[in-house]
Motif scaffolding. Structure first.
Motif, PDB file in Angstrom:
ATOM      1  N   LYS A  81      -1.704 -12.243  -4.420  1.00 39.07           N
ATOM      2  CA  LYS A  81      -3.114 -12.616  -4.505  1.00 39.07           C
ATOM      3  C   LYS A  81      -3.868 -12.261  -3.235  1.00 39.07           C
ATOM      4  CE  LYS A  81      -2.389 -16.569  -7.630  1.00 39.07           C
ATOM      5  NZ  LYS A  81      -0.918 -16.595  -7.650  1.00 39.07           N
ATOM      6  N   GLY A  82      -3.147 -12.071  -2.140  1.00 34.65           N
ATOM      7  CA  GLY A  82      -3.796 -11.807  -0.861  1.00 34.65           C
ATOM      8  C   GLY A  82      -4.367 -10.406  -0.747  1.00 34.65           C
ATOM      9  N   GLU A  83      -5.484 -10.279  -0.035  1.00 32.70           N
ATOM     10  CA  GLU A  83      -6.069  -8.967   0.232  1.00 32.70           C
ATOM     11  C   GLU A  83      -5.263  -8.234   1.300  1.00 32.70           C
ATOM     12  OE1 GLU A  83     -10.161  -9.377   1.253  1.00 32.70           O
ATOM     13  OE2 GLU A  83     -10.740 -10.304  -0.646  1.00 32.70           O
ATOM     14  N   VAL A  84      -4.724  -9.009   2.248  1.00 31.64           N
ATOM     15  CA  VAL A  84      -3.875  -8.433   3.296  1.00 31.64           C
ATOM     16  C   VAL A  84      -2.437  -8.880   3.047  1.00 31.64           C
ATOM     17  CG1 VAL A  84      -3.407  -8.302   5.775  1.00 31.64           C
ATOM     18  CG2 VAL A  84      -5.772  -8.409   4.950  1.00 31.64           C
ATOM     19  N   GLU A 107      -6.939  -6.670   9.980  1.00 32.42           N
ATOM     20  CA  GLU A 107      -8.246  -7.322   9.835  1.00 32.42           C
ATOM     21  C   GLU A 107      -9.278  -6.750  10.800  1.00 32.42           C
ATOM     22  OE1 GLU A 107      -6.928 -11.717   8.138  1.00 32.42           O
ATOM     23  OE2 GLU A 107      -7.187 -11.449  10.306  1.00 32.42           O
ATOM     24  N   ARG A 158      -3.540  -3.477   3.683  1.00 31.70           N
ATOM     25  CA  ARG A 158      -4.397  -4.028   2.630  1.00 31.70           C
ATOM     26  C   ARG A 158      -3.860  -3.611   1.260  1.00 31.70           C
ATOM     27  NH1 ARG A 158      -7.914  -1.924   6.340  1.00 31.70           N
ATOM     28  NH2 ARG A 158      -9.166  -3.426   7.528  1.00 31.70           N
ATOM     29  N   LYS A 159      -3.941  -4.530   0.334  1.00 22.29           N
ATOM     30  CA  LYS A 159      -3.450  -4.248  -1.017  1.00 22.29           C
ATOM     31  C   LYS A 159      -4.202  -3.078  -1.635  1.00 22.29           C
ATOM     32  CE  LYS A 159      -2.625  -6.435  -5.522  1.00 22.29           C
ATOM     33  NZ  LYS A 159      -2.568  -7.708  -6.270  1.00 22.29           N
ATOM     34  N   LYS A 160      -5.513  -3.032  -1.454  1.00 18.16           N
ATOM     35  CA  LYS A 160      -6.319  -1.987  -2.083  1.00 18.16           C
ATOM     36  C   LYS A 160      -6.012  -0.605  -1.527  1.00 18.16           C
ATOM     37  CE  LYS A 160     -10.362  -2.436   0.985  1.00 18.16           C
ATOM     38  NZ  LYS A 160     -10.296  -1.060   1.527  1.00 18.16           N
ATOM     39  N   ASP A 161      -5.474  -0.538  -0.310  1.00 16.78           N
ATOM     40  CA  ASP A 161      -5.152   0.753   0.298  1.00 16.78           C
ATOM     41  C   ASP A 161      -3.827   1.317  -0.197  1.00 16.78           C
ATOM     42  OD1 ASP A 161      -7.465   0.857   1.799  1.00 16.78           O
ATOM     43  OD2 ASP A 161      -6.560  -0.060   3.575  1.00 16.78           O
TER      44      ASP A 161
END
Length: 287
Positions: A81-84, A107, A158-161
Motif C-alpha cells: 500500500k505504501g508509495e515508498v 523522499e 517508489r512503487k510507481k517507478d
C-alpha cells in the motif's frame, strides 16, 4: 505509508530476528508502515515462526511453491500500500537501521537509494568473487557510470517507478541487478549509502546456474535499453579490422584487388552497426 518487503525461503534461523529488527526501526521512524513477508514456498519452519508474531502491521503472503527471489519481491511490491518501498533480505546480513536513511533519499528526490556494501568480496570465496567482479565491470560499461553496488538486497524506491520495469526485471536472484541496470539505463537517479555487511545466517540459496542467468539478464537489459553499447563497439572493431587489412594488402600487393576477407569483415561490421541503430531506433520510439 511506508512498506517494507522481506522475501523469505527456508529462513527459520534468521527470520524472527530480522522481522523484530525491522519492527524496531519502523516503530521509531515511521508513523504509518507495513511489513510484508513473502514466504516463498519454504519447507522448514519459516511459516511457523512468522505466525508467532501478533501484530496488524505484519502481512504474511504464503506461497505453496518456490517461485524465486525476484518473483517474491514483485508480488510484495504489487500488494504493498505504501508509495515508498524498502526491501531487505531475511538472512540478517544487512543493517536494517539504514532503512530510514534510504527512504529519506527517495523522499528527497532520488528514484532509488541503494545500501552499498563496503568490502563485499572479503567474505566471498574466490570462485564466486571473480565472476562477480567481472560482471560488475560489465555492468559499469552498460550503465555508462560506476555502480557502487549493483546487487545489494537493501534498497528503497517508489512503487510507481519500479512497476513499469517488471517485464524486464528478473524473477530470480538477479532481481536487484536488473532493477539497478533498468533504472540507470533509463536515466533515473540512484543514490548509494555505504554500509557494513554481515555474514549471513544459514546456507546461501544462490546456485551455480544463477551466474549464467545473471549474464543473460545483463545482455537482455543492454538490448532493451542500450543496444548500441554492444553493437557499436563490435561493429567499429570489425570495420576497423577491415580497413587495416585493406591498407596492409594495398602496401604489400599494390596490384591485388580488394580481397574477399576485407569485404566480408567490413560488411559484417557495417551490418552489425545497422542492426544496432535499428534496435536503438525501436528503443527510442518505444519511449
Amino acid at each position: 505509508m511506508i512498506s517494507i518487503i522481506i522475501p523469505a525461503y527456508n529462513e527459520e534461523k534468521s527470520i524472527k530476528d530480522t522481522v523484530q529488527r525491522v519492527f524496531f526501526v519502523c516503530k521509531n521512524s515511521f508513523k504509518e508502515y507495513e511489513v510484508i513477508v513473502v514466504n516463498d514456498g519454504s519447507t522448514d519452519k519459516t511459516a511457523t515462526v512468522l505466525e508467532s508474531f501478533k501484530t496488524s502491521h505484519l502481512i504474511i503472503l504464503n506461497r505453496g511453491f518456490n517461485r524465486g527471489y525476484g518473483a517474491s519481491l514483485k508480488e510484495g511490491i504489487e500488494y504493498a500500500k505504501g508509495e515508498v518501498i524498502a526491501i531487505t533480505d531475511a538472512d540478517g546480513t544487512y543493517p536494517i537501521e539504514k532503512i530510514p536513511q534510504l527512504i529519506n533519499d527517495v523522499e528527497q528526490g532520488f528514484s532509488m537509494s541503494v545500501a552499498a556494501r563496503k568490502g563485499r568480496y572479503k567474505n566471498t570465496s574466490l570462485i564466486k568473487s571473480v565472476p562477480k567482479f567481472l560482471l560488475d565491470k560489465v555492468a559499469n560499461v552498460v550503465a555508462g557510470q560506476k555502480i557502487s553496488d549493483i546487487n545489494s538486497g537493501l534498497r528503497a524506491f517508489r512503487k510507481k517507478d519500479v512497476i513499469p520495469f517488471f517485464n524486464i526485471i528478473s524473477d530470480k536472484f538477479s532481481f536487484t541487478t536488473t532493477i539497478t541496470l533498468s533504472y540507470l539505463s533509463n536515466g533515473l537517479s540512484v543514490s548509494y549509502i555505504p554500509i557494513e555487511y554481515r555474514k549471513r545466517e544459514g546456507k546461501s540459496k544462490v546456485k551455480a546456474r544463477d551466474g549464467f542467468d545473471f549474464v543473460n539478464l545483463i545482455l537482455r537489459t543492454i538490448m532493451y535499453f542500450n543496444p548500441l553499447r554492444i553493437f557499436a563497439p563490435v561493429a567499429l572493431f570489425l570495420m576497423g579490422i577491415g580497413v587495416l587489412k585493406f591498407v596492409y594488402d594495398l602496401f604489400n600487393e599494390p596490384y591485388l584487388n580488394i580481397t574477399p576477407s576485407v569485404i566480408f569483415v567490413f560488411l559484417s561490421g557495417l551490418q552489425i552497426l545497422a542492426i544496432g541503430m535499428l534496435a536503438d531506433l525501436i528503443r527510442t520510439t518505444r519511449k
